[in-house]
Design a protein around this motif. Structure first.
Motif, PDB file in Angstrom:
ATOM      1  N   PHE A 100       0.791  -1.222   0.000  1.00 26.60           N
ATOM      2  CA  PHE A 100       0.000   0.000   0.000  1.00 26.60           C
ATOM      3  C   PHE A 100       0.831   1.284   0.000  1.00 26.60           C
ATOM      4  CE2 PHE A 100      -3.113  -3.075   1.526  1.00 26.60           C
ATOM      5  CZ  PHE A 100      -4.197  -2.742   0.743  1.00 26.60           C
ATOM      6  N   SER A 101       1.752   1.410   0.927  1.00 28.61           N
ATOM      7  CA  SER A 101       2.473   2.683   1.081  1.00 28.61           C
ATOM      8  C   SER A 101       3.206   3.133  -0.176  1.00 28.61           C
ATOM      9  CB  SER A 101       3.429   2.605   2.268  1.00 28.61           C
ATOM     10  OG  SER A 101       2.693   2.436   3.458  1.00 28.61           O
ATOM     11  N   PRO A 102       3.964   2.258  -0.856  1.00 33.63           N
ATOM     12  CA  PRO A 102       4.644   2.720  -2.076  1.00 33.63           C
ATOM     13  C   PRO A 102       3.666   3.212  -3.147  1.00 33.63           C
ATOM     14  CG  PRO A 102       5.583   0.645  -1.355  1.00 33.63           C
ATOM     15  CD  PRO A 102       4.367   0.886  -0.514  1.00 33.63           C
ATOM     16  N   THR A 103       2.541   2.523  -3.286  1.00 34.79           N
ATOM     17  CA  THR A 103       1.551   2.931  -4.292  1.00 34.79           C
ATOM     18  C   THR A 103       0.913   4.256  -3.905  1.00 34.79           C
ATOM     19  OG1 THR A 103       1.100   0.612  -4.763  1.00 34.79           O
ATOM     20  CG2 THR A 103      -0.523   2.206  -5.538  1.00 34.79           C
ATOM     21  N   LEU A 104       0.582   4.415  -2.632  1.00 38.40           N
ATOM     22  CA  LEU A 104      -0.037   5.670  -2.185  1.00 38.40           C
ATOM     23  C   LEU A 104       0.917   6.849  -2.337  1.00 38.40           C
ATOM     24  CD1 LEU A 104      -1.926   4.374   0.977  1.00 38.40           C
ATOM     25  CD2 LEU A 104      -2.932   5.113  -1.191  1.00 38.40           C
ATOM     26  N   ARG A 105       2.217   6.615  -2.126  1.00 38.79           N
ATOM     27  CA  ARG A 105       3.200   7.698  -2.305  1.00 38.79           C
ATOM     28  C   ARG A 105       3.291   8.139  -3.764  1.00 38.79           C
ATOM     29  NH1 ARG A 105       6.115   5.140   1.893  1.00 38.79           N
ATOM     30  NH2 ARG A 105       7.245   3.816   0.451  1.00 38.79           N
ATOM     31  N   LYS A 106       3.060   7.218  -4.692  1.00 37.41           N
ATOM     32  CA  LYS A 106       3.156   7.561  -6.115  1.00 37.41           C
ATOM     33  C   LYS A 106       2.053   8.523  -6.549  1.00 37.41           C
ATOM     34  CE  LYS A 106       5.575   3.430  -7.589  1.00 37.41           C
ATOM     35  NZ  LYS A 106       5.512   2.201  -8.382  1.00 37.41           N
ATOM     36  N   PHE A 107       0.965   8.592  -5.802  1.00 45.39           N
ATOM     37  CA  PHE A 107      -0.095   9.539  -6.139  1.00 45.39           C
ATOM     38  C   PHE A 107       0.384  10.986  -5.997  1.00 45.39           C
ATOM     39  CE2 PHE A 107      -2.984   5.971  -5.747  1.00 45.39           C
ATOM     40  CZ  PHE A 107      -3.983   6.287  -6.644  1.00 45.39           C
ATOM     41  N   ASP A 108       1.402  11.214  -5.170  1.00 38.91           N
ATOM     42  CA  ASP A 108       1.947  12.561  -4.987  1.00 38.91           C
ATOM     43  C   ASP A 108       2.801  12.994  -6.173  1.00 38.91           C
ATOM     44  OD1 ASP A 108       0.717  12.716  -2.512  1.00 38.91           O
ATOM     45  OD2 ASP A 108       2.475  11.918  -1.456  1.00 38.91           O
ATOM     46  N   ASP A 109       3.252  12.040  -6.975  1.00 38.43           N
ATOM     47  CA  ASP A 109       4.084  12.338  -8.130  1.00 38.43           C
ATOM     48  C   ASP A 109       3.184  12.730  -9.309  1.00 38.43           C
ATOM     49  OD1 ASP A 109       5.961  12.513 -10.121  1.00 38.43           O
ATOM     50  OD2 ASP A 109       6.709  10.460  -9.895  1.00 38.43           O
ATOM     51  N   GLU A 113       0.691   8.258 -13.883  1.00 39.99           N
ATOM     52  CA  GLU A 113      -0.688   8.183 -14.352  1.00 39.99           C
ATOM     53  C   GLU A 113      -1.534   7.586 -13.236  1.00 39.99           C
ATOM     54  OE1 GLU A 113      -1.765   6.773 -18.217  1.00 39.99           O
ATOM     55  OE2 GLU A 113       0.323   6.928 -18.860  1.00 39.99           O
ATOM     56  N   ARG A 114      -2.680   8.205 -12.988  1.00 38.90           N
ATOM     57  CA  ARG A 114      -3.506   7.814 -11.847  1.00 38.90           C
ATOM     58  C   ARG A 114      -4.243   6.505 -12.087  1.00 38.90           C
ATOM     59  NH1 ARG A 114      -7.604  11.773  -8.816  1.00 38.90           N
ATOM     60  NH2 ARG A 114      -8.289  12.073 -10.929  1.00 38.90           N
ATOM     61  N   GLU A 115      -4.708   6.240 -13.285  1.00 39.97           N
ATOM     62  CA  GLU A 115      -5.519   5.046 -13.537  1.00 39.97           C
ATOM     63  C   GLU A 115      -4.773   3.737 -13.233  1.00 39.97           C
ATOM     64  OE1 GLU A 115      -8.875   3.219 -13.793  1.00 39.97           O
ATOM     65  OE2 GLU A 115      -8.747   5.387 -13.962  1.00 39.97           O
ATOM     66  N   PRO A 116      -3.510   3.575 -13.658  1.00 46.23           N
ATOM     67  CA  PRO A 116      -2.788   2.348 -13.274  1.00 46.23           C
ATOM     68  C   PRO A 116      -2.587   2.226 -11.762  1.00 46.23           C
ATOM     69  CG  PRO A 116      -1.665   3.431 -15.088  1.00 46.23           C
ATOM     70  CD  PRO A 116      -2.736   4.365 -14.622  1.00 46.23           C
ATOM     71  N   LEU A 117      -2.378   3.361 -11.097  1.00 46.11           N
ATOM     72  CA  LEU A 117      -2.225   3.333  -9.640  1.00 46.11           C
ATOM     73  C   LEU A 117      -3.521   2.907  -8.955  1.00 46.11           C
ATOM     74  CD1 LEU A 117      -0.170   6.607  -9.016  1.00 46.11           C
ATOM     75  CD2 LEU A 117       0.655   4.245  -8.977  1.00 46.11           C
ATOM     76  N   ILE A 118      -4.643   3.400  -9.458  1.00 46.68           N
ATOM     77  CA  ILE A 118      -5.943   3.030  -8.906  1.00 46.68           C
ATOM     78  C   ILE A 118      -6.214   1.547  -9.139  1.00 46.68           C
ATOM     79  CG2 ILE A 118      -8.438   3.379  -9.152  1.00 46.68           C
ATOM     80  CD1 ILE A 118      -7.784   6.362  -9.691  1.00 46.68           C
ATOM     81  N   ALA A 119      -5.882   1.061 -10.315  1.00 48.46           N
ATOM     82  CA  ALA A 119      -6.057  -0.363 -10.610  1.00 48.46           C
ATOM     83  C   ALA A 119      -5.187  -1.215  -9.686  1.00 48.46           C
ATOM     84  CB  ALA A 119      -5.726  -0.642 -12.072  1.00 48.46           C
TER      85      ALA A 119
END
Length: 146
Positions: A100-109, A113-119
């Protein structure tokens, strides 16, 4: 059964609810996160972070109470359902720490792209729920595997 043992069982069950329950709330939030824009994203991500923290802390109570239940109860550490629960628990600990944490941190970058992170978040939630529910199944059903 003495009252102390029953209190430990209650704490154990309560910590299971606190560990698993919030992740079900995150599933519908994935849809909201897809349509959120700008500053609307922050509260959703904060909820994800809070849920992960809550699950970790509830997990500490879960493990502690589980140890006490084995030490004070009628089961031993080599009971099949306890062995399987511990095996899945160790897998879920590594998964939770890395998922979870690494993926959630990528939202700040801004470049991500948000869609792959959400998936990825959705897959992560579903995988983690599967692990948690498998542990719950072993604790409730207590199958005699060997």
């Amino acid at each position: 059964m003495d009252i102390f043992y029953r209190i430990i069982i209650y704490l154990h069950v309560l910590s299971v609810v606190a560990s698993i329950g919030p992740f079900f709330i995150l599933l519908p939030m994935i849809k909201k996160l897809r349509t959120a824009s700008g500053e609307e994203v922050t509260p959703y991500l904060d909820t994800f972070r809070f849920t992960v923290r809550l699950s970790k802390h509830a997990g500490h109570v879960l493990v502690g109470s589980g140890i006490l239940l084995v030490l004070l109860g009628p089961w031993s550490w080599d009971t099949p359902w306890i062995v399987m629960t511990l095996l899945i628990m160790f897998c879920s600990l590594f998964f939770l720490a890395r998922a979870f944490s690494p993926t959630l941190r990528k939202f700040d970058d801004e470049q991500e792209e948000r869609e792959p992170l959400i998936a990825k978040l959705k897959r992560t939630i579903c995988t983690y729920l599967f692990l948690l529910l498998a542990m719950l199944w072993f604790m409730v059903v207590k199958p005699n595997l060997w």
